[in-house]
Design a protein around this motif. Structure first.
Motif, PDB file in Angstrom:
ATOM      1  N   ASP A 243      40.964  46.164  30.964  1.00  0.00           N
ATOM      2  CA  ASP A 243      40.763  44.861  30.319  1.00  0.00           C
ATOM      3  C   ASP A 243      41.624  44.714  29.072  1.00  0.00           C
ATOM      4  OD1 ASP A 243      39.613  42.402  30.489  1.00  0.00           O
ATOM      5  OD2 ASP A 243      37.574  43.030  30.022  1.00  0.00           O
TER       6      ASP A 243
ATOM      7  N   ILE B 210      42.375  31.094  31.475  1.00  0.00           N
ATOM      8  CA  ILE B 210      41.815  32.425  31.774  1.00  0.00           C
ATOM      9  C   ILE B 210      42.668  33.116  32.845  1.00  0.00           C
ATOM     10  CG2 ILE B 210      40.185  31.845  33.649  1.00  0.00           C
ATOM     11  CD1 ILE B 210      38.124  33.675  32.271  1.00  0.00           C
TER      12      ILE B 210
ATOM     13  N   HIS C 124      48.529  31.634  27.785  1.00  0.00           N
ATOM     14  CA  HIS C 124      47.104  31.851  27.547  1.00  0.00           C
ATOM     15  C   HIS C 124      46.739  31.633  26.079  1.00  0.00           C
ATOM     16  CE1 HIS C 124      44.109  34.650  25.850  1.00  0.00           C
ATOM     17  NE2 HIS C 124      43.333  34.105  26.779  1.00  0.00           N
TER      18      HIS C 124
ATOM     19  N   ARG D  63      44.147  28.848  24.659  1.00  0.00           N
ATOM     20  CA  ARG D  63      42.852  29.343  24.145  1.00  0.00           C
ATOM     21  C   ARG D  63      42.616  28.821  22.726  1.00  0.00           C
ATOM     22  NH1 ARG D  63      39.371  34.523  24.613  1.00  0.00           N
ATOM     23  NH2 ARG D  63      38.634  34.830  22.507  1.00  0.00           N
TER      24      ARG D  63
ATOM     25  N   GLY E 150      32.294  28.444  32.717  1.00  0.00           N
ATOM     26  CA  GLY E 150      32.059  29.308  31.547  1.00  0.00           C
ATOM     27  C   GLY E 150      30.845  28.858  30.751  1.00  0.00           C
TER      28      GLY E 150
ATOM     29  N   THR F 261      26.841  31.189  33.219  1.00  0.00           N
ATOM     30  CA  THR F 261      26.621  32.441  32.502  1.00  0.00           C
ATOM     31  C   THR F 261      25.385  32.374  31.616  1.00  0.00           C
ATOM     32  OG1 THR F 261      28.096  31.511  30.867  1.00  0.00           O
ATOM     33  CG2 THR F 261      29.061  33.042  32.440  1.00  0.00           C
TER      34      THR F 261
ATOM     35  N   ARG G 118      42.127  41.557  38.173  1.00  0.00           N
ATOM     36  CA  ARG G 118      43.491  41.512  37.646  1.00  0.00           C
ATOM     37  C   ARG G 118      44.460  41.918  38.761  1.00  0.00           C
ATOM     38  NH1 ARG G 118      40.863  39.429  34.065  1.00  0.00           N
ATOM     39  NH2 ARG G 118      40.726  40.081  31.887  1.00  0.00           N
TER      40      ARG G 118
ATOM     41  N   TYR H 251      31.987  44.897  35.537  1.00  0.00           N
ATOM     42  CA  TYR H 251      31.223  44.952  34.280  1.00  0.00           C
ATOM     43  C   TYR H 251      29.777  45.381  34.542  1.00  0.00           C
ATOM     44  CZ  TYR H 251      34.973  41.963  32.340  1.00  0.00           C
ATOM     45  OH  TYR H 251      36.169  41.448  31.920  1.00  0.00           O
TER      46      TYR H 251
ATOM     47  N   SER I 287      29.661  42.678  29.002  1.00  0.00           N
ATOM     48  CA  SER I 287      29.429  41.395  29.686  1.00  0.00           C
ATOM     49  C   SER I 287      30.380  40.274  29.262  1.00  0.00           C
ATOM     50  CB  SER I 287      27.998  40.933  29.472  1.00  0.00           C
ATOM     51  OG  SER I 287      27.118  41.879  29.989  1.00  0.00           O
ATOM     52  N   PHE I 288      30.897  40.342  28.021  1.00  0.00           N
ATOM     53  CA  PHE I 288      31.833  39.307  27.577  1.00  0.00           C
ATOM     54  C   PHE I 288      33.287  39.727  27.795  1.00  0.00           C
ATOM     55  CE2 PHE I 288      28.327  38.086  24.429  1.00  0.00           C
ATOM     56  CZ  PHE I 288      27.979  36.931  25.113  1.00  0.00           C
ATOM     57  N   GLY I 289      33.509  40.847  28.441  1.00  0.00           N
ATOM     58  CA  GLY I 289      34.863  41.330  28.639  1.00  0.00           C
ATOM     59  C   GLY I 289      35.426  41.918  27.361  1.00  0.00           C
ATOM     60  N   PHE I 290      36.732  42.177  27.406  1.00  0.00           N
ATOM     61  CA  PHE I 290      37.403  42.848  26.306  1.00  0.00           C
ATOM     62  C   PHE I 290      38.851  42.402  26.269  1.00  0.00           C
ATOM     63  CE2 PHE I 290      36.794  46.052  23.182  1.00  0.00           C
ATOM     64  CZ  PHE I 290      35.416  46.135  23.141  1.00  0.00           C
TER      65      PHE I 290
ATOM     66  N   HIS J 173      41.228  38.158  26.703  1.00  0.00           N
ATOM     67  CA  HIS J 173      40.421  37.146  27.403  1.00  0.00           C
ATOM     68  C   HIS J 173      38.935  37.228  27.044  1.00  0.00           C
ATOM     69  CE1 HIS J 173      43.595  35.595  30.003  1.00  0.00           C
ATOM     70  NE2 HIS J 173      44.041  36.841  30.087  1.00  0.00           N
TER      71      HIS J 173
ATOM     72  N   CYS K 139      35.362  36.693  26.073  1.00  0.00           N
ATOM     73  CA  CYS K 139      34.720  35.374  26.132  1.00  0.00           C
ATOM     74  C   CYS K 139      34.825  34.608  24.815  1.00  0.00           C
ATOM     75  CB  CYS K 139      33.258  35.522  26.514  1.00  0.00           C
ATOM     76  SG  CYS K 139      32.437  33.928  26.578  1.00  0.00           S
ATOM     77  N   VAL K 140      35.427  33.436  24.896  1.00  0.00           N
ATOM     78  CA  VAL K 140      35.599  32.625  23.697  1.00  0.00           C
ATOM     79  C   VAL K 140      34.269  31.960  23.318  1.00  0.00           C
ATOM     80  CG1 VAL K 140      36.301  30.467  24.850  1.00  0.00           C
ATOM     81  CG2 VAL K 140      37.299  31.021  22.663  1.00  0.00           C
TER      82      VAL K 140
ATOM     83  N   ALA L 292      26.891  31.146  23.451  1.00  0.00           N
ATOM     84  CA  ALA L 292      25.902  31.639  24.417  1.00  0.00           C
ATOM     85  C   ALA L 292      24.733  32.277  23.661  1.00  0.00           C
ATOM     86  CB  ALA L 292      26.556  32.647  25.354  1.00  0.00           C
TER      87      ALA L 292
HETATM   88  C1  HEM Z   1      26.116  34.921  28.409  1.00  0.00           C
HETATM   89  C2  HEM Z   1      27.047  34.028  28.520  1.00  0.00           C
HETATM   90  C3  HEM Z   1      28.480  34.313  28.868  1.00  0.00           C
HETATM   91  C4  HEM Z   1      29.055  35.397  29.484  1.00  0.00           C
HETATM   92  C5  HEM Z   1      28.366  36.650  29.974  1.00  0.00           C
HETATM   93  C6  HEM Z   1      30.476  35.139  29.579  1.00  0.00           C
HETATM   94  C7  HEM Z   1      31.389  36.027  30.127  1.00  0.00           C
HETATM   95  C8  HEM Z   1      32.757  35.864  30.087  1.00  0.00           C
HETATM   96  C9  HEM Z   1      33.718  36.841  30.569  1.00  0.00           C
HETATM   97  C10 HEM Z   1      33.372  38.153  31.237  1.00  0.00           C
HETATM   98  C11 HEM Z   1      34.958  36.349  30.325  1.00  0.00           C
HETATM   99  C12 HEM Z   1      36.298  37.020  30.683  1.00  0.00           C
HETATM  100  C13 HEM Z   1      36.548  38.181  29.784  1.00  0.00           C
HETATM  101  C14 HEM Z   1      37.724  39.028  30.181  1.00  0.00           C
HETATM  102  O1  HEM Z   1      38.421  38.746  31.146  1.00  0.00           O
HETATM  103  O2  HEM Z   1      37.983  40.023  29.442  1.00  0.00           O
HETATM  104  C15 HEM Z   1      34.784  35.065  29.698  1.00  0.00           C
HETATM  105  C16 HEM Z   1      35.817  34.248  29.313  1.00  0.00           C
HETATM  106  C17 HEM Z   1      35.625  32.949  28.909  1.00  0.00           C
HETATM  107  N1  HEM Z   1      34.424  32.331  28.626  1.00  0.00           N
HETATM  108 FE1  HEM Z   1      32.587  33.151  28.725  1.00  0.00          FE
HETATM  109  N2  HEM Z   1      30.742  33.922  29.037  1.00  0.00           N
HETATM  110  C18 HEM Z   1      29.564  33.369  28.592  1.00  0.00           C
HETATM  111  C19 HEM Z   1      29.410  32.150  27.971  1.00  0.00           C
HETATM  112  C20 HEM Z   1      30.406  31.237  27.766  1.00  0.00           C
HETATM  113  C21 HEM Z   1      30.229  29.938  27.177  1.00  0.00           C
HETATM  114  C22 HEM Z   1      28.904  29.344  26.653  1.00  0.00           C
HETATM  115  C23 HEM Z   1      31.444  29.348  27.180  1.00  0.00           C
HETATM  116  C24 HEM Z   1      31.672  27.972  26.633  1.00  0.00           C
HETATM  117  C25 HEM Z   1      32.331  27.158  26.512  1.00  0.00           C
HETATM  118  C26 HEM Z   1      32.410  30.276  27.755  1.00  0.00           C
HETATM  119  C27 HEM Z   1      33.763  30.057  27.928  1.00  0.00           C
HETATM  120  C28 HEM Z   1      34.681  31.023  28.290  1.00  0.00           C
HETATM  121  C29 HEM Z   1      36.120  30.797  28.332  1.00  0.00           C
HETATM  122  C30 HEM Z   1      36.825  29.492  28.027  1.00  0.00           C
HETATM  123  C31 HEM Z   1      36.711  32.005  28.715  1.00  0.00           C
HETATM  124  C32 HEM Z   1      38.199  32.315  28.886  1.00  0.00           C
HETATM  125  C33 HEM Z   1      38.712  33.053  27.679  1.00  0.00           C
HETATM  126  C34 HEM Z   1      40.170  33.490  27.778  1.00  0.00           C
HETATM  127  O3  HEM Z   1      40.719  33.590  28.876  1.00  0.00           O
HETATM  128  O4  HEM Z   1      40.763  33.727  26.732  1.00  0.00           O
HETATM  129  N3  HEM Z   1      31.738  31.420  28.098  1.00  0.00           N
HETATM  130  N4  HEM Z   1      33.434  34.787  29.547  1.00  0.00           N
END
Ligand code: HEM
Length: 423
Positions: free
Chosen positions: A74, A107, A114, A118, A260, A264, A312, A335, A363-366, A369, A371-372, A377
């Motif tokens: 990641d 993403i 990217h 972002r 997103g 989630t 990936r 994850y 859970s939010f990755g690393f 990317h 999670c923004v 959340a």
């Molecule tokens: C518990 C809630 C959530 C979880 C578990 C979650 C999880 C993730 C994960 C796993 C990724 C990719 C990380 C990676 O590839 O390293 C991601 C990316 C992203 N998430 Fe979340 N997410 C959550 C809530 C949200 C919310 C509320 C939004 C609101 C707008 C959101 C918007 C995004 C966006 C836009 C990306 C792309 C970021 C990038 O590519 O730079 N997520 N999220």
């Protein structure tokens, strides 16, 4: 349990134990729908953490199951690119998607594209805007909870989890609140394969995607020449980085933000009710000390892992865990498995709401990317629980949930509950 899931789970566990490790394949939506996939990951982490699979459903891919290897992939976007897509796509879905012109969301991009995109949408979920959103989310959470039936069974997913996340997302897009459940519907159409959730066929999925895109194109057209406002559509329509992109890229970013922002958080809200009911000692602990809500929220995000994997594509040949991943190979970072790696997390299968470092999860990755929307959340989850605790001594699970048929979205379709009484 009377839903047969115990039978399925023991059958799968016995099968997994009898197979040679080379034959294991975690990417099976049926196993996720039955919550029966865990033994596959336990064996893979122990015996073959960087594991090659020839999947009949998804094609060939590498399955990465340990925390450290997931972090290594990641955080190395030079070697592991997002540009060919970030989920395992079924061979059928791939063939379908090649029939129509496709855009790309940020993403599914590498730097520099990217990074600039972002940055365009980040202000919507940055601390200053979260301070504005907080009171709104609280007011809505309160109204949702006050409207729930008392002493009668209802579906928590429908009346609470979907409602709150749809309201928040509608605010972020400045999408009419009265149509908010369209956002939920479109999210379900995008994430479900035909025959599951609301998606009846590929044609049905296409039709509904077109309806979503038409609606968001209208919003773009209204806002592109108006004064810039602080919503996601205006941000994309006014930023020099995104305003001249092909419309298909705008649509893809809309899909990213809808999924997103919806699935989630929704599945974590449902997961918290499920987990606290399955671990009544933890629910008691929370009732005794509501200041544990913050760490309970993070523990639920780890325990639930609402997105089971991200994928990936290797850009060059690369050694990982003694294996050579070849340029062009697809790689899935599980994850859901990394979050249960006992080399990093003590007693990882247990749900413990007062863990020492509750935000330490995958859970939010690393990496770039990550999670923004992670703070948004957490904000929604914290507020809904603060408001639940003010009102109800308990939200009682009265049956087993139905689970999402997906190896990506790990969640609940329904969750039957009763609220016996108010405080
Ligand atoms: C518990 C809630 C959530 C979880 C578990 C979650 C999880 C993730 C994960 C796993 C990724 C990719 C990380 C990676 O590839 O390293 C991601 C990316 C992203 N998430 Fe979340 N997410 C959550 C809530 C949200 C919310 C509320 C939004 C609101 C707008 C959101 C918007 C995004 C966006 C836009 C990306 C792309 C970021 C990038 O590519 O730079 N997520 N999220």
């Amino acid at each position: 349990m009377d839903d047969g899931s115990v039978d399925i789970k023991s059958r799968v566990a016995a099968e997994v134990a009898s197979l040679p490790v080379a034959a294991l394949d975690p990417a099976q939506p049926d196993l996720f729908a039955a919550d029966a996939f865990w033994p596959v990951f336990t064996r893979l982490r122990a015996e073959d953490p960087v594991h090659f699979v020839e999947s009949p459903i998804y094609g060939p891919y590498w399955s990465i199951t340990r925390w450290a290897d997931i972090m290594a992939v990641d955080s190395n976007h030079q070697v592991f690119s997002s540009a060919d897509g970030i989920v395992l796509q079924t061979l059928e879905a791939k063939a379908e998607s090649e029939k129509r012109p496709r855009g790309s969301s940020f993403i599914a991009m590498d730097p520099p594209g990217h990074d600039v995109q972002r940055k365009t949408v980040s202000p919507a979920v940055a601390p200053a805007n979260l301070a504005v959103l907080g009171p709104l989310v609280r007011e809505r959470a309160g109204a949702i909870l006050d409207s729930l039936p008392i002493g009668e069974e209802f579906d928590w997913v429908d009346l609470v989890s979907k409602e709150l996340t749809a309201m928040t997302l509608a605010t972020l897009f400045d999408f009419p609140q009265e149509d908010r459940r369209l956002l939920t519907h479109w999210s379900d159409m995008f994430t479900n394969a035909p025959g599951h959730g609301p998606a009846k066929s590929w044609e049905h999925k296409r039709e509904q995607a077109d309806a979503c895109f038409a609606r968001f194109t209208e919003l773009w057209n209204e806002r592109v020449n108006a004064e810039p406002k602080f919503d996601l559509v205006s941000m994309l329509a006014h930023s020099p980085e995104t305003r001249n992109l092909p419309i298909t890229d705008y649509h893809s970013n809309v899909v990213l933000l809808i999924i997103g922002g919806n699935d989630t958080t929704r599945n974590t809200i449902s997961g918290s009710v499920y987990a606290l009911n399955k671990n009544p000692d933890q629910y008691d602990k929370l009732r005794a000390d509501p200041s544990l809500i913050t760490s309970m929220v993070s523990e639920t995000i780890r325990w639930q892992t609402p997105l089971a994997h991200m994928a990936r594509t290797a850009t060059v040949d690369h050694e990982l865990g003694g294996k050579t991943i070849k340029a062009g190979d697809r790689v899935a970072m599980w994850y859901v498995s990394g979050n249960r790696d006992d080399e990093v997390i003590a007693n990882p299968n247990a749900y413990v709401i007062d863990r020492e470092r509750p935000r330490s999860h995958l859970s939010f990755g690393f990496g770039i990317h990550r999670c923004v929307g992670n703070r948004l959340a957490e904000l929604q989850l914290t507020i809904i629980w603060e408001e639940i605790m003010k009102r109800f001594p308990t939200v009682e699970l009265v049956g087993e949930p139905t689970r999402t048929h997906s190896v990506f979205v790990k969640g609940y379709e329904t969750l039957p509950v009763v609220i016996p009484r108010r405080n």
